[in-house]
Design a protein around this motif. Sequence first.
Motif, PDB file in Angstrom:
ATOM      1  N   ILE A  35       0.857  -1.177   0.000  1.00  0.00           N
ATOM      2  CA  ILE A  35       0.000   0.000   0.000  1.00  0.00           C
ATOM      3  C   ILE A  35       0.894   1.228   0.000  1.00  0.00           C
ATOM      4  CG2 ILE A  35      -1.735   1.318   1.261  1.00  0.00           C
ATOM      5  CD1 ILE A  35      -1.280  -2.389   1.965  1.00  0.00           C
ATOM      6  N   ALA A  36       0.778   2.055  -1.035  1.00  0.00           N
ATOM      7  CA  ALA A  36       1.505   3.325  -1.068  1.00  0.00           C
ATOM      8  C   ALA A  36       0.657   4.363  -0.356  1.00  0.00           C
ATOM      9  CB  ALA A  36       1.768   3.732  -2.507  1.00  0.00           C
ATOM     10  N   PHE A  37       1.154   4.870   0.765  1.00  0.00           N
ATOM     11  CA  PHE A  37       0.409   5.831   1.576  1.00  0.00           C
ATOM     12  C   PHE A  37       0.969   7.222   1.364  1.00  0.00           C
ATOM     13  CE2 PHE A  37       0.056   7.589   6.151  1.00  0.00           C
ATOM     14  CZ  PHE A  37      -1.035   8.364   5.804  1.00  0.00           C
ATOM     15  N   SER A  38       0.146   8.110   0.822  1.00  0.00           N
ATOM     16  CA  SER A  38       0.557   9.488   0.577  1.00  0.00           C
ATOM     17  C   SER A  38       0.160  10.378   1.741  1.00  0.00           C
ATOM     18  CB  SER A  38      -0.087  10.011  -0.707  1.00  0.00           C
ATOM     19  OG  SER A  38       0.145  11.400  -0.840  1.00  0.00           O
ATOM     20  N   THR A  39       1.129  11.078   2.304  1.00  0.00           N
ATOM     21  CA  THR A  39       0.840  12.069   3.339  1.00  0.00           C
ATOM     22  C   THR A  39       0.496  13.419   2.722  1.00  0.00           C
ATOM     23  OG1 THR A  39       3.177  12.677   3.554  1.00  0.00           O
ATOM     24  CG2 THR A  39       2.370  10.898   4.956  1.00  0.00           C
ATOM     25  N   PHE A  40       0.568  13.510   1.379  1.00  0.00           N
ATOM     26  CA  PHE A  40       0.102  14.685   0.662  1.00  0.00           C
ATOM     27  C   PHE A  40      -1.375  14.518   0.341  1.00  0.00           C
ATOM     28  CE2 PHE A  40       4.623  14.296  -0.822  1.00  0.00           C
ATOM     29  CZ  PHE A  40       5.106  15.416  -0.180  1.00  0.00           C
ATOM     30  N   GLY A  41      -2.051  15.630   0.036  1.00  0.00           N
ATOM     31  CA  GLY A  41      -3.450  15.572  -0.323  1.00  0.00           C
ATOM     32  C   GLY A  41      -3.654  15.068  -1.743  1.00  0.00           C
ATOM     33  N   ALA A  42      -4.904  14.707  -2.059  1.00  0.00           N
ATOM     34  CA  ALA A  42      -5.231  14.171  -3.376  1.00  0.00           C
ATOM     35  C   ALA A  42      -5.139  15.226  -4.469  1.00  0.00           C
ATOM     36  CB  ALA A  42      -6.627  13.560  -3.347  1.00  0.00           C
ATOM     37  N   THR A  43      -5.394  16.493  -4.131  1.00  0.00           N
ATOM     38  CA  THR A  43      -5.290  17.569  -5.112  1.00  0.00           C
ATOM     39  C   THR A  43      -3.888  17.627  -5.692  1.00  0.00           C
ATOM     40  OG1 THR A  43      -6.941  18.846  -3.895  1.00  0.00           O
ATOM     41  CG2 THR A  43      -5.614  20.051  -5.488  1.00  0.00           C
ATOM     42  N   PHE A  44      -2.887  17.465  -4.814  1.00  0.00           N
ATOM     43  CA  PHE A  44      -1.507  17.533  -5.276  1.00  0.00           C
ATOM     44  C   PHE A  44      -1.069  16.255  -5.973  1.00  0.00           C
ATOM     45  CE2 PHE A  44       2.998  16.544  -4.413  1.00  0.00           C
ATOM     46  CZ  PHE A  44       3.571  17.477  -5.257  1.00  0.00           C
ATOM     47  N   ILE A  45      -1.297  15.104  -5.372  1.00  0.00           N
ATOM     48  CA  ILE A  45      -0.739  13.881  -5.970  1.00  0.00           C
ATOM     49  C   ILE A  45      -1.384  13.561  -7.312  1.00  0.00           C
ATOM     50  CG2 ILE A  45      -0.058  12.913  -3.743  1.00  0.00           C
ATOM     51  CD1 ILE A  45      -2.397  10.935  -3.995  1.00  0.00           C
ATOM     52  N   SER A  46      -2.660  13.961  -7.510  1.00  0.00           N
ATOM     53  CA  SER A  46      -3.300  13.680  -8.787  1.00  0.00           C
ATOM     54  C   SER A  46      -2.730  14.560  -9.902  1.00  0.00           C
ATOM     55  CB  SER A  46      -4.816  13.848  -8.697  1.00  0.00           C
ATOM     56  OG  SER A  46      -5.164  15.147  -8.285  1.00  0.00           O
ATOM     57  N   TRP A  47      -1.956  15.583  -9.524  1.00  0.00           N
ATOM     58  CA  TRP A  47      -1.189  16.374 -10.483  1.00  0.00           C
ATOM     59  C   TRP A  47       0.277  15.955 -10.476  1.00  0.00           C
ATOM     60  CZ3 TRP A  47       3.042  19.536  -9.662  1.00  0.00           C
ATOM     61  CH2 TRP A  47       3.441  20.335 -10.749  1.00  0.00           C
ATOM     62  N   GLY A  48       0.896  15.968  -9.306  1.00  0.00           N
ATOM     63  CA  GLY A  48       2.334  15.731  -9.227  1.00  0.00           C
ATOM     64  C   GLY A  48       2.752  14.308  -9.527  1.00  0.00           C
ATOM     65  N   MET A  49       1.874  13.331  -9.313  1.00  0.00           N
ATOM     66  CA  MET A  49       2.198  11.928  -9.574  1.00  0.00           C
ATOM     67  C   MET A  49       1.421  11.399 -10.775  1.00  0.00           C
ATOM     68  SD  MET A  49       2.392  10.471  -5.678  1.00  0.00           S
ATOM     69  CE  MET A  49       3.158  11.452  -4.386  1.00  0.00           C
ATOM     70  N   HIS A  50       1.021  12.315 -11.648  1.00  0.00           N
ATOM     71  CA  HIS A  50       0.287  11.924 -12.844  1.00  0.00           C
ATOM     72  C   HIS A  50       1.238  11.239 -13.830  1.00  0.00           C
ATOM     73  CE1 HIS A  50      -2.320  12.101 -16.334  1.00  0.00           C
ATOM     74  NE2 HIS A  50      -3.297  12.613 -15.596  1.00  0.00           N
ATOM     75  N   PRO A  51       0.821  10.126 -14.436  1.00  0.00           N
ATOM     76  CA  PRO A  51       1.711   9.433 -15.387  1.00  0.00           C
ATOM     77  C   PRO A  51       2.117  10.276 -16.590  1.00  0.00           C
ATOM     78  CG  PRO A  51      -0.098   7.991 -14.700  1.00  0.00           C
ATOM     79  CD  PRO A  51      -0.393   9.357 -14.150  1.00  0.00           C
TER      80      PRO A  51
END
Length: 475
Positions: free
Chosen positions: A142-158
């Motif tokens: 399980i990859a647990f992000s301590t960042f919010g979804a607003t950021f990771i859905s941009w910053g970790m976008h493929p």
Amino acid sequence: MEEGYQNNRDEQLHVLMFPWLAHGHISAYAELSIRLAQQGTKVSFFSTPLNIAKIKPLFASRQIPSIQLLQIPLPKVAGLPPEIESTSNLPKHLTHLFDRALDGLEAPFEKLLADICPDCVIFDFMQWWAGRAAAKFGAASIAFSTFGATFISWGMHPVWRQYKNGLTAEDLVEEPRDYPSRSVTLRLYEAAGALFVHSAPEPGAISYPERCLRGLDACDIVAVKTCAELEGKYVEYFGKVTGKPVVPLGPLLSPHVSERNADSDVMTWLDKQSPSSVVYVSFGSQCFLSREEIAEVALGLEASWQPFLWALDSDSFWVPEGFVERVGERGVVVRGWVPQREILVHPSIVGFMTHCGWNSVMEGMSNGLSFIASPMQFDQCHNARLVVEELKAGVEVGRGKDGVFQREEICKAVRMITEDEGKEIRAKAREIGQMFKNKILKDEGTQDEYMTQFVKHLELLKANGKLRTDKEIRH
């Protein structure tokens, strides 16, 4: 390493926690560990010796004896001082050496997995190889992000993988296709400042976005420190673009414990102030302001004529000559640590001037405070726009094209939050605070529901893992 559990899997769910070596990440993983243990899950918490020593009192204060603390020394790397085991005291120019030391934990981590045989590994994206190791030893990841979804859905976008060379600031300003918001974007100066993370820090290494994307590739599900009430559309979007189940875990705020005796002078000063009159100012423990930036913030606060409490990092502590004398009793500047949770719940606080780190955003929202958003780097920019543009619970400090603080804009933002012009913002902030109090954080509220659902996900992963193992044995 401390003595582990038996070298076999039993009926009780066993989770191994492996946070990135940064204070904000470790504390979030610790809070998740406590909540999982309270649900009857067997928890092992893994880090390096200095980090374990720092986090151990938290577990003791919450009276959670069932969490097993496991430690392995950070591998030695030439040029990296041995006392550095987290980013809290890491000079920027040594970051590549720290990353190299972190990656040196891969082999010891695999040995740990072989010794304790957890059912699930909950890991941070930065040590992307942890998910690969978990699969090697039959554990779910399980990859647990301590960042919010607003950021990771941009910053970790493929989408960022297509820019193998030549990524520009203009590219980063453009949102990925179908991103849920046109208002949550980077300013050009922010994008220019973020370009370096898209480059490998040294030959043979990989960039931070690529680390995160490899972590996504390796995991079974993604867990996020957020709640659907605030970021539901971003949680849904991230699941679509990654093809992974994305599970919100709630804000994961630790229960409020009075720290009244920790800094009585600060609290005594707050007691003397009028209700909803004081602006609390803090840029976190890892944002170091230059003297020029400190001067602009100080002179902007002075010009606002508003009471303020400013927690200024001890490593960059400096204020303009005569500033303290001029503001007198109207303002207090504190060097270093302050009891932030205690301050934010004090009735004299009306607004929170913050860098918009995700944990600070959650703490401010849960107390119904208006934000004076002053993002500095990385996820803070997206968090600020979420708070200001989407949730309408604050105002962002205006800056020039180069992104520097300007005293006039500081003053303007403070007055916006504290005067009649900010009535609607303050009302929206209070509304969000009531949602936290009455829906998210109350007993048997959605925070508890998020954890119950997460444990069900983990149990299902464990069951599916056993089925795969049985099938492999039969063949």
